[in-house]
Design an enzyme around this catalytic site. Structure first.
Site, PDB file in Angstrom:
ATOM      1  N   ASP A  72       9.357  -1.974  -3.576  1.00  0.00           N
ATOM      2  CA  ASP A  72       9.753  -3.374  -3.703  1.00  0.00           C
ATOM      3  C   ASP A  72      11.248  -3.606  -3.464  1.00  0.00           C
ATOM      4  O   ASP A  72      12.080  -2.727  -3.701  1.00  0.00           O
ATOM      5  CB  ASP A  72       9.417  -3.885  -5.112  1.00  0.00           C
ATOM      6  CG  ASP A  72       7.909  -3.919  -5.378  1.00  0.00           C
ATOM      7  OD1 ASP A  72       7.141  -3.682  -4.442  1.00  0.00           O
ATOM      8  OD2 ASP A  72       7.537  -4.194  -6.525  1.00  0.00           O
ATOM      9  N   TYR A  97       4.682  -5.162   1.017  1.00  0.00           N
ATOM     10  CA  TYR A  97       3.383  -4.937   0.361  1.00  0.00           C
ATOM     11  C   TYR A  97       2.427  -6.099   0.642  1.00  0.00           C
ATOM     12  O   TYR A  97       1.250  -5.897   0.966  1.00  0.00           O
ATOM     13  CB  TYR A  97       3.632  -4.786  -1.141  1.00  0.00           C
ATOM     14  CG  TYR A  97       2.428  -4.400  -1.974  1.00  0.00           C
ATOM     15  CD1 TYR A  97       2.017  -3.062  -2.065  1.00  0.00           C
ATOM     16  CD2 TYR A  97       1.724  -5.348  -2.711  1.00  0.00           C
ATOM     17  CE1 TYR A  97       0.941  -2.705  -2.856  1.00  0.00           C
ATOM     18  CE2 TYR A  97       0.643  -5.000  -3.503  1.00  0.00           C
ATOM     19  CZ  TYR A  97       0.261  -3.670  -3.575  1.00  0.00           C
ATOM     20  OH  TYR A  97      -0.815  -3.315  -4.370  1.00  0.00           O
TER      21      TYR A  97
HETATM   22  P1  NDP Z   1      -1.471   4.747  -8.406  1.00  0.00           P
HETATM   23  O1  NDP Z   1      -0.028   4.745  -8.074  1.00  0.00           O
HETATM   24  O2  NDP Z   1      -1.908   4.893  -9.812  1.00  0.00           O
HETATM   25  O3  NDP Z   1      -2.218   5.894  -7.531  1.00  0.00           O
HETATM   26  C1  NDP Z   1      -2.019   5.906  -6.157  1.00  0.00           C
HETATM   27  C2  NDP Z   1      -2.870   6.969  -5.516  1.00  0.00           C
HETATM   28  O4  NDP Z   1      -2.620   6.921  -4.093  1.00  0.00           O
HETATM   29  C3  NDP Z   1      -2.513   8.369  -5.953  1.00  0.00           C
HETATM   30  O5  NDP Z   1      -3.683   9.187  -5.960  1.00  0.00           O
HETATM   31  C4  NDP Z   1      -1.547   8.828  -4.871  1.00  0.00           C
HETATM   32  O6  NDP Z   1      -1.473  10.237  -4.714  1.00  0.00           O
HETATM   33  C5  NDP Z   1      -2.187   8.203  -3.649  1.00  0.00           C
HETATM   34  N1  NDP Z   1      -1.262   8.093  -2.524  1.00  0.00           N
HETATM   35  C6  NDP Z   1      -0.071   7.437  -2.469  1.00  0.00           C
HETATM   36  N2  NDP Z   1       0.487   7.600  -1.260  1.00  0.00           N
HETATM   37  C7  NDP Z   1      -0.365   8.365  -0.530  1.00  0.00           C
HETATM   38  C8  NDP Z   1      -0.337   8.892   0.790  1.00  0.00           C
HETATM   39  N3  NDP Z   1       0.670   8.649   1.642  1.00  0.00           N
HETATM   40  N4  NDP Z   1      -1.379   9.668   1.195  1.00  0.00           N
HETATM   41  C9  NDP Z   1      -2.410   9.915   0.364  1.00  0.00           C
HETATM   42  N5  NDP Z   1      -2.497   9.442  -0.895  1.00  0.00           N
HETATM   43  C10 NDP Z   1      -1.473   8.685  -1.335  1.00  0.00           C
HETATM   44  O7  NDP Z   1      -2.043   3.409  -7.758  1.00  0.00           O
HETATM   45  P2  NDP Z   1      -3.137   2.367  -8.316  1.00  0.00           P
HETATM   46  O8  NDP Z   1      -4.329   3.087  -8.787  1.00  0.00           O
HETATM   47  O9  NDP Z   1      -2.467   1.406  -9.194  1.00  0.00           O
HETATM   48  O10 NDP Z   1      -3.474   1.576  -6.966  1.00  0.00           O
HETATM   49  C11 NDP Z   1      -4.558   1.941  -6.121  1.00  0.00           C
HETATM   50  C12 NDP Z   1      -4.691   0.901  -5.025  1.00  0.00           C
HETATM   51  O11 NDP Z   1      -4.921  -0.375  -5.613  1.00  0.00           O
HETATM   52  C13 NDP Z   1      -3.435   0.747  -4.165  1.00  0.00           C
HETATM   53  O12 NDP Z   1      -3.807   0.490  -2.841  1.00  0.00           O
HETATM   54  C14 NDP Z   1      -2.753  -0.462  -4.759  1.00  0.00           C
HETATM   55  O13 NDP Z   1      -1.925  -1.092  -3.839  1.00  0.00           O
HETATM   56  C15 NDP Z   1      -3.951  -1.301  -5.132  1.00  0.00           C
HETATM   57  N6  NDP Z   1      -3.689  -2.288  -6.149  1.00  0.00           N
HETATM   58  C16 NDP Z   1      -3.259  -1.913  -7.386  1.00  0.00           C
HETATM   59  C17 NDP Z   1      -3.017  -2.860  -8.351  1.00  0.00           C
HETATM   60  C18 NDP Z   1      -2.575  -2.502  -9.710  1.00  0.00           C
HETATM   61  O14 NDP Z   1      -2.286  -3.433 -10.473  1.00  0.00           O
HETATM   62  N7  NDP Z   1      -2.513  -1.250 -10.103  1.00  0.00           N
HETATM   63  C19 NDP Z   1      -3.205  -4.289  -8.067  1.00  0.00           C
HETATM   64  C20 NDP Z   1      -3.676  -4.584  -6.748  1.00  0.00           C
HETATM   65  C21 NDP Z   1      -3.906  -3.598  -5.833  1.00  0.00           C
HETATM   66  P3  NDP Z   1      -0.416  11.107  -5.620  1.00  0.00           P
HETATM   67  O15 NDP Z   1      -1.052  11.214  -6.970  1.00  0.00           O
HETATM   68  O16 NDP Z   1      -0.339  12.376  -4.891  1.00  0.00           O
HETATM   69  O17 NDP Z   1       0.857  10.326  -5.660  1.00  0.00           O
END
Ligand code: NDP
Length: 242
Positions: A90, A149
């Site tokens: 962000d 984003y």
């Molecule tokens: P987290 O940050 O808790 O988890 C993210 C996951 O994505 C982790 O497993 C991480 O792996 C993986 N990841 C990140 N970058 C990469 C990459 N380049 N290649 C492969 N894996 C990657 O995220 P959330 O669970 O909160 O979010 C999940 C999805 O939901 C996202 O797309 C987010 O934008 C969306 N979202 C979330 C909201 C929220 O309030 N939480 C609201 C709206 C949408 P590692 O553990 O190795 O970092």
């Protein structure tokens, strides 16, 4: 019954993705959970759930190509893809760097192209496929400090509709889920004072739970959900009615 269909969940080891991986496994799917770099969390996830985890950068087409070839060789054709991996970087536009823009676009949006492109031919040949893309309320409504984003997530919603049209005749459904604020590490990084204001605007009066999103994924990937395609499910506690 899914009869052991193979599902790949990107970012499937933590947060929302973890709940999706577990729900799929509990329903009888074979699951491979991808992650980006947090080996410790992935190891713990696999120990606790018995679901294999695999590290690669979903924003990198070549890395996706190698990973998918290995998964297919080890487990068979991929029938379900949940494009869930996502990051935030962000900053207000007048301070945002090109790197912040590019990182978010690649990880959140190009990843959907990469994964879908690499499974779509096999899905078309087999006459079955389920693709679920995780968008965001901030892709629908916009958000201060998140041009990168919001653009990526909004892009996911358009990508979903266009690919749904292409897949429809082949029993490949493509849908998106737009979560509101869900209690994961991503949201725990929001300053408490800001989070308090956000929760105050959620009519249901709480943050979402990862399981709220996993429940929707299970509906969308079902074998008999073929009439449900090109949609975006808004799951946000009433915060934004779209
Ligand atoms: P987290 O940050 O808790 O988890 C993210 C996951 O994505 C982790 O497993 C991480 O792996 C993986 N990841 C990140 N970058 C990469 C990459 N380049 N290649 C492969 N894996 C990657 O995220 P959330 O669970 O909160 O979010 C999940 C999805 O939901 C996202 O797309 C987010 O934008 C969306 N979202 C979330 C909201 C929220 O309030 N939480 C609201 C709206 C949408 P590692 O553990 O190795 O970092």
């Amino acid at each position: 019954m899914p009869m052991g269909r193979l599902a790949v969940v990107t970012g499937g080891t933590r947060g929302i993705g973890r709940a999706i991986s577990v729900a799929l496994k509990n329903a009888g799917y074979k699951v491979v959970a991808n992650y980006g770099g947090n080996d410790e969390a992935a190891k713990k996830f696999t120990e606790e759930t018995g679901i294999p985890s695999m590290k690669w950068d979903v924003g990198n087409f070549g890395a996706c190509e190698t990973a998918i070839a290995k998964i297919v060789a080890d487990h068979g054709p991929i029938e379900v893809v949940v494009n869930n991996a996502g990051i935030t970087r962000d900053g207000v536009m007048h301070r945002m760097t090109y790197q912040q823009w590019e990182d978010v676009i690649h990880t959140n949006l190009s990843s959907c192209f990469n994964m879908a492109r690499l499974v779509i031919e096999s899905m078309r040949e087999r006459g079955f496929g389920r693709i679920v893309n995780i968008g965001s309320v901030n892709g629908q409504a916009g958000q201060y400090g998140q041009v990168n984003y919001a653009a990526a997530k909004s892009g996911i919603h358009g990508f979903t509709k266009a690919l749904a049209l292409e897949g429809a005749a082949k029993n490949i459904t493509v849908n998106a889920i737009a979560p509101g604020y869900v209690d994961t590490d991503m949201v725990r990084a929001v300053p408490p004072a800001v989070l308090e204001k956000i929760i105050a605007k959620i009519p249901v009066g709480r943050l979402g739970r990862a399981e709220d999103i996993a429940r929707c994924v299970m509906f969308l990937v079902a074998d008999d959900a073929e009439f449900f395609t090109g949609s975006t499910l808004s799951v946000n506690g009433g915060q934004h009615m779209y």
